[in-house]
Motif scaffolding. Structure first.
Motif, PDB file in Angstrom:
ATOM      1  N   VAL A  19      43.361  61.886 -44.154  1.00  0.00           N
ATOM      2  CA  VAL A  19      44.506  61.277 -43.881  1.00  0.00           C
ATOM      3  C   VAL A  19      45.602  62.119 -43.558  1.00  0.00           C
ATOM      4  O   VAL A  19      45.975  62.991 -44.540  1.00  0.00           O
ATOM      5  CB  VAL A  19      44.985  60.001 -44.792  1.00  0.00           C
ATOM      6  N   GLY A  20      46.113  62.201 -42.553  1.00  0.00           N
ATOM      7  CA  GLY A  20      47.369  63.271 -42.059  1.00  0.00           C
ATOM      8  C   GLY A  20      48.520  62.527 -42.023  1.00  0.00           C
ATOM      9  O   GLY A  20      48.637  61.126 -41.800  1.00  0.00           O
ATOM     10  N   ARG A  21      49.837  63.123 -42.399  1.00  0.00           N
ATOM     11  CA  ARG A  21      51.132  62.649 -42.272  1.00  0.00           C
ATOM     12  C   ARG A  21      51.340  61.445 -43.220  1.00  0.00           C
ATOM     13  O   ARG A  21      51.797  60.447 -42.869  1.00  0.00           O
ATOM     14  CB  ARG A  21      51.346  62.225 -40.737  1.00  0.00           C
ATOM     15  N   HIS A  26      56.338  65.676 -45.554  1.00  0.00           N
ATOM     16  CA  HIS A  26      55.583  66.804 -44.990  1.00  0.00           C
ATOM     17  C   HIS A  26      55.757  66.448 -43.438  1.00  0.00           C
ATOM     18  O   HIS A  26      55.661  67.355 -42.446  1.00  0.00           O
ATOM     19  CB  HIS A  26      54.335  66.573 -45.512  1.00  0.00           C
ATOM     20  N   LEU A  30      56.875  69.393 -40.658  1.00  0.00           N
ATOM     21  CA  LEU A  30      56.136  69.866 -39.579  1.00  0.00           C
ATOM     22  C   LEU A  30      56.720  69.249 -38.262  1.00  0.00           C
ATOM     23  O   LEU A  30      56.226  69.105 -36.991  1.00  0.00           O
ATOM     24  CB  LEU A  30      54.716  69.595 -39.545  1.00  0.00           C
ATOM     25  N   PHE A  41      41.313  62.210 -39.464  1.00  0.00           N
ATOM     26  CA  PHE A  41      40.211  63.145 -38.899  1.00  0.00           C
ATOM     27  C   PHE A  41      39.117  63.595 -39.944  1.00  0.00           C
ATOM     28  O   PHE A  41      39.350  63.023 -41.011  1.00  0.00           O
ATOM     29  CB  PHE A  41      41.152  64.617 -38.595  1.00  0.00           C
ATOM     30  N   GLU A  67      47.174  72.869 -48.379  1.00  0.00           N
ATOM     31  CA  GLU A  67      47.766  71.337 -48.432  1.00  0.00           C
ATOM     32  C   GLU A  67      47.183  70.702 -49.701  1.00  0.00           C
ATOM     33  O   GLU A  67      45.834  70.538 -49.745  1.00  0.00           O
ATOM     34  CB  GLU A  67      47.264  70.553 -47.384  1.00  0.00           C
ATOM     35  N   GLU A  69      46.103  67.500 -52.017  1.00  0.00           N
ATOM     36  CA  GLU A  69      46.096  66.158 -51.927  1.00  0.00           C
ATOM     37  C   GLU A  69      44.972  65.728 -53.046  1.00  0.00           C
ATOM     38  O   GLU A  69      44.302  66.265 -53.722  1.00  0.00           O
ATOM     39  CB  GLU A  69      45.163  65.861 -50.600  1.00  0.00           C
ATOM     40  N   ASP A  98      43.518  70.607 -48.497  1.00  0.00           N
ATOM     41  CA  ASP A  98      43.145  70.527 -47.011  1.00  0.00           C
ATOM     42  C   ASP A  98      43.658  71.675 -46.434  1.00  0.00           C
ATOM     43  O   ASP A  98      44.507  71.836 -45.994  1.00  0.00           O
ATOM     44  CB  ASP A  98      43.883  69.170 -46.491  1.00  0.00           C
ATOM     45  N   ARG A 102      47.017  76.625 -39.501  1.00  0.00           N
ATOM     46  CA  ARG A 102      48.214  75.891 -38.844  1.00  0.00           C
ATOM     47  C   ARG A 102      48.341  76.567 -37.419  1.00  0.00           C
ATOM     48  O   ARG A 102      48.936  75.814 -36.454  1.00  0.00           O
ATOM     49  CB  ARG A 102      49.327  76.336 -39.593  1.00  0.00           C
ATOM     50  N   GLN A 105      45.689  74.811 -35.286  1.00  0.00           N
ATOM     51  CA  GLN A 105      46.155  73.250 -34.863  1.00  0.00           C
ATOM     52  C   GLN A 105      47.440  73.207 -34.086  1.00  0.00           C
ATOM     53  O   GLN A 105      47.348  72.202 -33.103  1.00  0.00           O
ATOM     54  CB  GLN A 105      46.685  72.698 -36.630  1.00  0.00           C
ATOM     55  N   LYS A 119      40.793  72.481 -38.926  1.00  0.00           N
ATOM     56  CA  LYS A 119      40.605  72.055 -40.401  1.00  0.00           C
ATOM     57  C   LYS A 119      39.259  71.827 -40.987  1.00  0.00           C
ATOM     58  O   LYS A 119      38.991  71.583 -42.180  1.00  0.00           O
ATOM     59  CB  LYS A 119      40.864  70.190 -40.130  1.00  0.00           C
ATOM     60  N   GLY A 187      46.095  62.784 -47.826  1.00  0.00           N
ATOM     61  CA  GLY A 187      47.559  63.480 -47.239  1.00  0.00           C
ATOM     62  C   GLY A 187      48.101  64.306 -48.366  1.00  0.00           C
ATOM     63  O   GLY A 187      48.193  64.093 -49.414  1.00  0.00           O
ATOM     64  N   THR A 188      48.961  65.335 -47.862  1.00  0.00           N
ATOM     65  CA  THR A 188      49.744  66.253 -48.569  1.00  0.00           C
ATOM     66  C   THR A 188      51.188  66.285 -48.465  1.00  0.00           C
ATOM     67  O   THR A 188      51.729  65.492 -47.637  1.00  0.00           O
ATOM     68  CB  THR A 188      49.394  67.761 -48.022  1.00  0.00           C
TER      69      THR A 188
HETATM   70  O1  LIG Z   1      47.952  69.072 -41.105  1.00  0.00           O
HETATM   71  C1  LIG Z   1      48.927  68.086 -41.175  1.00  0.00           C
HETATM   72  O2  LIG Z   1      49.896  68.434 -41.407  1.00  0.00           O
HETATM   73  C2  LIG Z   1      48.184  66.750 -41.408  1.00  0.00           C
HETATM   74  C3  LIG Z   1      47.650  66.693 -42.725  1.00  0.00           C
HETATM   75  O3  LIG Z   1      46.436  67.119 -43.193  1.00  0.00           O
HETATM   76  C4  LIG Z   1      48.343  65.969 -43.786  1.00  0.00           C
HETATM   77  O4  LIG Z   1      49.586  65.488 -43.573  1.00  0.00           O
HETATM   78  O5  LIG Z   1      48.071  66.161 -44.909  1.00  0.00           O
END
Ligand SMILES: O=C([O-])CC(=O)C(=O)O
Ligand SMILES: [Mg+2]
Length: 228
Positions: A19-21, A26, A30, A41, A67, A69, A98, A102, A105, A119, A187-188
């Motif tokens: 899970v991102g964002r 965080h 970004l 993802f 990251e 998590e 994770d 960067r 990405q 990733k 997520g982070t």
């Molecule tokens: O790459 C990113 O910032 C998304 C992500 O994995 C996160 O928020 O943990």
């Protein structure tokens, strides 16, 4: 044949759903919008790396980020799992990193391409020992931290997640059937930063577990990824 043991879930070859964002601080660092629904993802099981082995910097990146998590290990599979019974599907947890290329990405984002090479590379998912469910009675309120060479870089609390663990399990299982041995990275928090070879990473879930990894350079000279 010996019975499979969930405490060695990484050997089962199951999915890693990320899970991102999921933390506003965080997303903000970004310059990403706060998501209205979880951003998902995948990493393949070949991304796992365990303590004692090094995190390898892919040859194609010059900006590998950590990251930290909380990982959720699925104990009972299901499809379209309601939030109300989602926690019954959890066997336990793992502290996870994770690892993210960067620069790759950023490039994928700007070209509208998938994040796979940023990733999902080998050693992109360092994990701790399995943490049985009973050891974290409230996974929605644990502190995560990460140090690089003894300097604190990330410190956050899962109470700041935008989407809760039951919500994530329910949401994901509407689209992707969850199976025993799957891992969800939740997520982070803020504080992601670059690591390079010879760095020492230490991470922890306060009062529960710590882990450490060293960073090394990939030794092969083969570099098939062409960014341009
Ligand atoms: O790459 C990113 O910032 C998304 C992500 O994995 C996160 O928020 O943990
Ligand atoms: Mg992440």
């Amino acid at each position: 044949m010996t019975a499979r043991n969930i405490s060695r879930f990484w050997e089962w070859g199951r999915k890693i759903i990320c899970v991102g964002r999921n933390y506003a601080d965080h997303a903000k660092e970004l310059k990403n919008a706060i998501p209205a629904e979880p951003v998902l993802f995948l990493k393949p099981p070949s991304a796992y790396v365990r303590e004692g082995s090094a995190i390898l910097v892919p040859l194609y990146t010059s900006n590998l980020h950590h990251e930290v998590e909380l990982g959720v290990v699925i104990g009972k599979g299901g499809t379209a799992i309601p939030q109300s019974s989602a926690m019954e599907h959890v066997a336990g947890y793992a502290l996870c990193l994770d690892m993210t290329a960067r620069d790759i990405q950023d490039e994928c984002k700007s070209k509208g391409l998938p994040w796979t090479l940023a990733k999902a590379f080998n050693t992109s998912c360092p994990i701790s020992e399995f943490i049985p469910k009973e050891r974290i009675p409230d996974p929605g309120n644990v502190k995560l931290w990460l140090k690089v060479n003894d300097q604190l870089r990330q410190s956050g609390c899962t109470s700041h997640m935008i989407f809760s663990i039951p919500y994530l399990i329910s949401y994901i299982s509407d689209f992707i059937t969850l199976e025993e041995g799957d891992l969800i990275l939740t997520g982070t928090p803020q504080g992601v930063s670059a690591v390079t070879e010879h760095d020492e990473l230490q991470a922890g879930i306060e009062n529960v577990i710590t882990m450490s990894f060293r960073v090394d350079r990939q030794s092969e000279t083969k570099d098939t990824y062409k960014a341009k």
